[in-house]
Design a protein around this motif. Sequence first.
Motif, short mmCIF file in Angstrom:
data_model
loop_
_atom_site.label_atom_id
_atom_site.label_comp_id
_atom_site.label_asym_id
_atom_site.label_seq_id
_atom_site.Cartn_x
_atom_site.Cartn_y
_atom_site.Cartn_z
N GLU A 1 51.86 -112.05 26.03
CA GLU A 1 53.56 -112.32 25.35
C GLU A 1 55.12 -113.02 25.86
O GLU A 1 55.56 -112.89 25.54
CB GLU A 1 53.65 -110.82 24.97
N TRP A 2 54.88 -112.01 27.46
CA TRP A 2 55.89 -112.52 28.15
C TRP A 2 56.03 -114.37 28.33
O TRP A 2 57.06 -114.44 28.08
CB TRP A 2 55.48 -111.52 29.56
N GLN A 3 54.61 -114.47 28.58
CA GLN A 3 54.79 -115.92 28.63
C GLN A 3 54.81 -116.95 27.90
O GLN A 3 55.50 -117.52 27.98
CB GLN A 3 53.14 -116.50 29.96
N SER A 4 54.64 -116.29 26.84
CA SER A 4 54.56 -116.45 25.73
C SER A 4 56.33 -116.68 25.18
O SER A 4 56.81 -118.15 24.95
CB SER A 4 53.92 -115.91 24.37
N PHE A 5 57.02 -115.63 25.40
CA PHE A 5 57.81 -115.62 24.94
C PHE A 5 58.83 -116.78 26.13
O PHE A 5 59.95 -117.70 25.49
CB PHE A 5 58.97 -114.33 25.33
N TRP A 6 58.55 -116.61 27.30
CA TRP A 6 59.66 -117.59 28.70
C TRP A 6 59.57 -118.87 28.92
O TRP A 6 60.08 -119.52 29.10
CB TRP A 6 59.30 -116.58 29.57
N ARG A 7 57.85 -119.01 28.30
CA ARG A 7 58.03 -120.42 28.44
C ARG A 7 58.03 -121.04 27.29
O ARG A 7 57.27 -122.74 27.74
CB ARG A 7 56.66 -121.06 29.55
N ILE A 8 57.63 -120.37 26.11
CA ILE A 8 57.03 -121.54 24.68
C ILE A 8 58.34 -121.42 24.56
O ILE A 8 59.45 -122.24 23.41
CB ILE A 8 56.04 -121.08 24.41
N ILE A 9 58.79 -119.26 23.81
CA ILE A 9 60.08 -119.57 21.99
C ILE A 9 61.32 -119.85 22.85
O ILE A 9 61.94 -120.25 22.45
CB ILE A 9 59.34 -118.36 22.24
N LEU A 10 61.63 -118.74 24.95
CA LEU A 10 62.74 -119.09 24.99
C LEU A 10 63.34 -120.51 25.16
O LEU A 10 64.16 -120.78 24.76
CB LEU A 10 62.43 -118.71 26.30
N PRO A 11 62.65 -121.07 25.22
CA PRO A 11 63.28 -123.27 26.15
C PRO A 11 63.68 -123.60 24.31
O PRO A 11 64.76 -124.36 24.34
CB PRO A 11 61.88 -124.26 26.14
N MET A 12 62.78 -123.30 23.17
CA MET A 12 62.65 -123.99 21.71
C MET A 12 63.87 -123.57 21.10
O MET A 12 64.81 -123.53 20.33
CB MET A 12 61.62 -123.45 20.66
N LEU A 13 64.48 -122.04 21.25
CA LEU A 13 65.77 -121.42 21.30
C LEU A 13 66.45 -121.56 22.68
O LEU A 13 67.71 -120.85 21.89
CB LEU A 13 65.13 -119.42 20.98
N ARG A 14 66.57 -122.19 23.15
CA ARG A 14 67.83 -123.21 24.45
C ARG A 14 69.40 -123.32 23.73
O ARG A 14 70.49 -122.84 23.58
CB ARG A 14 67.54 -123.99 24.62
N PRO A 15 69.30 -123.65 21.99
CA PRO A 15 70.68 -123.99 21.45
C PRO A 15 71.37 -122.32 20.84
O PRO A 15 72.34 -122.58 20.94
CB PRO A 15 70.28 -125.02 20.54
N LEU A 16 70.31 -121.62 20.31
CA LEU A 16 71.12 -120.87 20.09
C LEU A 16 71.44 -119.89 21.24
O LEU A 16 72.35 -118.69 20.74
CB LEU A 16 69.72 -119.87 18.98
N VAL A 17 70.47 -119.82 22.22
CA VAL A 17 70.86 -118.59 23.10
C VAL A 17 72.50 -118.86 23.97
O VAL A 17 72.85 -118.29 23.91
CB VAL A 17 69.85 -118.72 23.91
N THR A 18 72.64 -121.21 23.97
CA THR A 18 73.60 -120.56 24.12
C THR A 18 74.93 -120.95 22.95
O THR A 18 75.93 -119.89 24.05
CB THR A 18 74.02 -122.37 24.70
N ILE A 19 74.93 -120.80 21.80
CA ILE A 19 76.08 -119.94 20.82
C ILE A 19 75.53 -119.26 21.55
O ILE A 19 76.94 -118.76 21.21
CB ILE A 19 75.71 -120.61 19.61
#
Length: 312
Positions: A216-234
């Motif tokens: 779960e951690w690897q999936s979130f950190w390496r796949i989900i989080l990079p795809m959410l980078r624009p939202l995270v930036t905002i």
Amino acid sequence: MTHTPAAPLAGRVRHARPRATRRGRGRPLLYLLPAAAVLVPLFGYPIYMLGLLSVFDYRQAQVSGGEPTRFIGLGNYATLFGDERFWSILLQTLVFAVALVVVTLAVGATLAVVLTRAGRWPRLLLSLAAMAAWAAPAMTGSTVWMFLFDADLGLVNQVLGLDGFNWFYDKWVAFGVIGATVVWHSFPLVMVTLYAGIQAIPHSVREAAWLDGASEWQSFWRIILPMLRPLVTIVVIQSIIWDFKIFTQIYVMTNGGGIALQNSVLNVYAYQTAFGSSEYGLGSAIGVVMTLILLVITMFYIRALYRTGERL
């Protein structure tokens, strides 16, 4: 012979398209004019007056009419930048804001992942609790948290068995309680935004990660989080703007900034300087400095929004 007029006609059509495109580009600006007609005077005039007062010697004597208002140019800024206390409070504000942003992002992201894994009713209850925290006014929430940590009647002291412990006496303990209050107000936005972003990611992408043996951690950190980078930036930039100009929680919970203003941040410092010490010109200078800092952050925020619009 019958096809000869088509060439000039095609040329006219090709030349007409850029004109329509240029007209279309200016149309969104027309839609913004009604909002601009309201917002520009509403925000422009106070900012103008703030900058105007910051270049005058404007104290209680000038307010009451006992002395004439005197133009001093950048004198207030020279006084401000030469004050070690200002730089100390500025550093304290920056550190406190960064800490709040990190904790808010961590709590919001964790709960966003929990929402994707929770059942229907737990997800509904968690969402309602988060929305209640988000909807609570800052004054109300600060007062409730202050009573929870009250030295004599506070529920926290009763549960922990800390009879008479004052949570707002020590500088860093007070900052911790205030920070928890701010995070409680702020995490729902991060949670809802990231949850919506996670839900927008195709299930096949997450399923492929699970089939490849990713945790779960690897999936979130390496796949989900990079795809959410624009939202995270905002949400990060927006949280910085909110946490940098925090006022209500500190003023209410520490009674104006704590002992000798030990828990003061720039917003509280500006208020105490202007209205506590009647140094309205100097307080306005602090407000101008804060406005410029937030303006720079807002520029990054707008740039992030523009890039997000391009990617999404």
